[in-house]
Design a protein around this motif. Structure first.
Motif, mmCIF file in Angstrom:
data_model
loop_
_atom_site.group_PDB
_atom_site.id
_atom_site.type_symbol
_atom_site.label_atom_id
_atom_site.label_comp_id
_atom_site.label_asym_id
_atom_site.label_seq_id
_atom_site.Cartn_x
_atom_site.Cartn_y
_atom_site.Cartn_z
ATOM 1 N N GLU A 3 0.705 -1.283 0.091
ATOM 2 C CA GLU A 3 0.028 -0.058 0.064
ATOM 3 C C GLU A 3 0.871 1.171 -0.064
ATOM 4 O O GLU A 3 2.049 1.313 0.609
ATOM 5 C CB GLU A 3 -1.039 0.036 1.235
ATOM 6 C CG GLU A 3 -2.130 1.066 1.274
ATOM 7 C CD GLU A 3 -2.895 1.141 2.379
ATOM 8 O OE1 GLU A 3 -3.245 1.996 2.945
ATOM 9 O OE2 GLU A 3 -3.417 0.137 2.277
ATOM 10 N N HIS A 4 0.405 2.240 -0.862
ATOM 11 C CA HIS A 4 1.274 3.418 -0.737
ATOM 12 C C HIS A 4 0.520 4.499 0.121
ATOM 13 O O HIS A 4 -0.591 4.370 0.383
ATOM 14 C CB HIS A 4 1.022 4.099 -2.309
ATOM 15 C CG HIS A 4 1.786 3.087 -3.199
ATOM 16 N ND1 HIS A 4 3.282 3.143 -3.310
ATOM 17 C CD2 HIS A 4 1.521 2.087 -4.142
ATOM 18 C CE1 HIS A 4 3.712 2.133 -4.154
ATOM 19 N NE2 HIS A 4 2.694 1.593 -4.711
ATOM 20 N N THR A 5 0.955 5.656 0.203
ATOM 21 C CA THR A 5 0.481 6.748 0.851
ATOM 22 C C THR A 5 0.457 7.974 -0.077
ATOM 23 O O THR A 5 1.843 8.435 -0.443
ATOM 24 C CB THR A 5 1.197 7.279 2.215
ATOM 25 O OG1 THR A 5 1.168 6.134 3.054
ATOM 26 C CG2 THR A 5 0.636 8.407 3.087
ATOM 27 N N THR A 7 -0.076 11.774 -0.201
ATOM 28 C CA THR A 7 -0.227 12.972 0.896
ATOM 29 C C THR A 7 -0.429 14.226 0.136
ATOM 30 O O THR A 7 0.309 14.332 -1.029
ATOM 31 C CB THR A 7 0.928 13.189 1.801
ATOM 32 O OG1 THR A 7 1.478 11.942 2.415
ATOM 33 C CG2 THR A 7 0.919 14.326 2.729
ATOM 34 N N GLN A 25 -8.884 11.200 -4.739
ATOM 35 C CA GLN A 25 -9.690 10.019 -4.602
ATOM 36 C C GLN A 25 -9.960 9.687 -6.100
ATOM 37 O O GLN A 25 -10.071 8.360 -6.163
ATOM 38 C CB GLN A 25 -10.734 10.311 -3.618
ATOM 39 C CG GLN A 25 -11.838 9.321 -3.799
ATOM 40 C CD GLN A 25 -10.911 8.135 -2.792
ATOM 41 O OE1 GLN A 25 -10.560 8.359 -1.671
ATOM 42 N NE2 GLN A 25 -11.163 6.720 -3.431
ATOM 43 N N ASN A 34 -4.059 0.977 -4.616
ATOM 44 C CA ASN A 34 -4.069 0.820 -3.408
ATOM 45 C C ASN A 34 -3.195 1.851 -2.372
ATOM 46 O O ASN A 34 -2.123 1.603 -2.309
ATOM 47 C CB ASN A 34 -3.800 -0.494 -2.836
ATOM 48 C CG ASN A 34 -4.379 -0.896 -1.382
ATOM 49 O OD1 ASN A 34 -5.090 -0.048 -0.715
ATOM 50 N ND2 ASN A 34 -3.787 -1.777 -0.932
ATOM 51 N N ALA A 35 -3.766 3.008 -2.221
ATOM 52 C CA ALA A 35 -3.292 3.979 -1.334
ATOM 53 C C ALA A 35 -4.069 4.605 -0.429
ATOM 54 O O ALA A 35 -5.297 4.815 -0.444
ATOM 55 C CB ALA A 35 -2.558 5.087 -2.266
ATOM 56 N N THR A 36 -3.470 4.891 0.773
ATOM 57 C CA THR A 36 -4.233 5.863 1.935
ATOM 58 C C THR A 36 -4.005 7.299 1.341
ATOM 59 O O THR A 36 -2.784 7.718 1.020
ATOM 60 C CB THR A 36 -3.538 5.544 3.377
ATOM 61 O OG1 THR A 36 -3.774 4.117 3.407
ATOM 62 C CG2 THR A 36 -4.373 6.311 4.260
ATOM 63 N N ILE A 37 -5.085 8.250 1.571
ATOM 64 C CA ILE A 37 -5.027 9.637 1.471
ATOM 65 C C ILE A 37 -4.722 10.218 2.675
ATOM 66 O O ILE A 37 -5.684 10.129 3.713
ATOM 67 C CB ILE A 37 -6.219 10.391 0.634
ATOM 68 C CG1 ILE A 37 -6.356 9.465 -1.007
ATOM 69 C CG2 ILE A 37 -6.027 11.729 0.509
ATOM 70 C CD1 ILE A 37 -7.464 10.052 -1.413
ATOM 71 N N GLU A 38 -3.738 10.877 2.720
ATOM 72 C CA GLU A 38 -3.417 11.850 3.921
ATOM 73 C C GLU A 38 -3.382 13.362 3.626
ATOM 74 O O GLU A 38 -3.152 13.596 2.507
ATOM 75 C CB GLU A 38 -2.370 11.188 4.924
ATOM 76 C CG GLU A 38 -2.362 10.018 5.443
ATOM 77 C CD GLU A 38 -0.898 9.556 5.609
ATOM 78 O OE1 GLU A 38 0.044 10.372 5.898
ATOM 79 O OE2 GLU A 38 -0.906 8.539 6.560
#
Length: 104
Positions: A3-5, A7, A25, A34-38
């Motif tokens: 998983e990536h981030t 930012t 998004q 597959n990444a989390t958005i911060e």
């Protein structure tokens, strides 16, 4: 697949913040990454220097600016060239292309 981030770096009260987060998004969904958005608020020049912050909003995947520039770090708005002219956010296509290139 790891998983990536992604930012989204912003100055306080950035007028493009909501659109930048929505765009982030949309781009992740478009390419199936597959990444989390911060979000990260940049509050002073020392922080801008440390993170090589090129203006608000900036998009960093795993710590790397997706739109590298030679501009010095600054607490300022960022301008992107788009198909409609200069804008406070990149085109969705440009963001998806940058994400694809950086994630492989």
């Amino acid at each position: 697949m790891s998983e990536h981030t992604l930012t989204v770096l912003l100055v306080p009260d950035c007028p493009h913040a909501a659109h930048a987060l929505d765009l982030a998004q949309q781009a992740l969904v478009a390419i199936g990454l597959n990444a989390t958005i911060e979000t990260l608020e940049i509050n002073d020049q020392a922080q801008a220097d440390r993170l090589q912050f090129a203006g608000s909003p900036s998009f960093h995947l795993d710590g790397t600016d997706l739109f590298p520039t030679n501009s010095p770090p600054a607490i300022a708005c960022r301008v992107y060239p788009t198909t409609a002219g200069l804008s406070g956010t990149p085109d969705l296509r440009d963001l998806t292309d940058a994400l694809n290139a950086a994630s492989h």
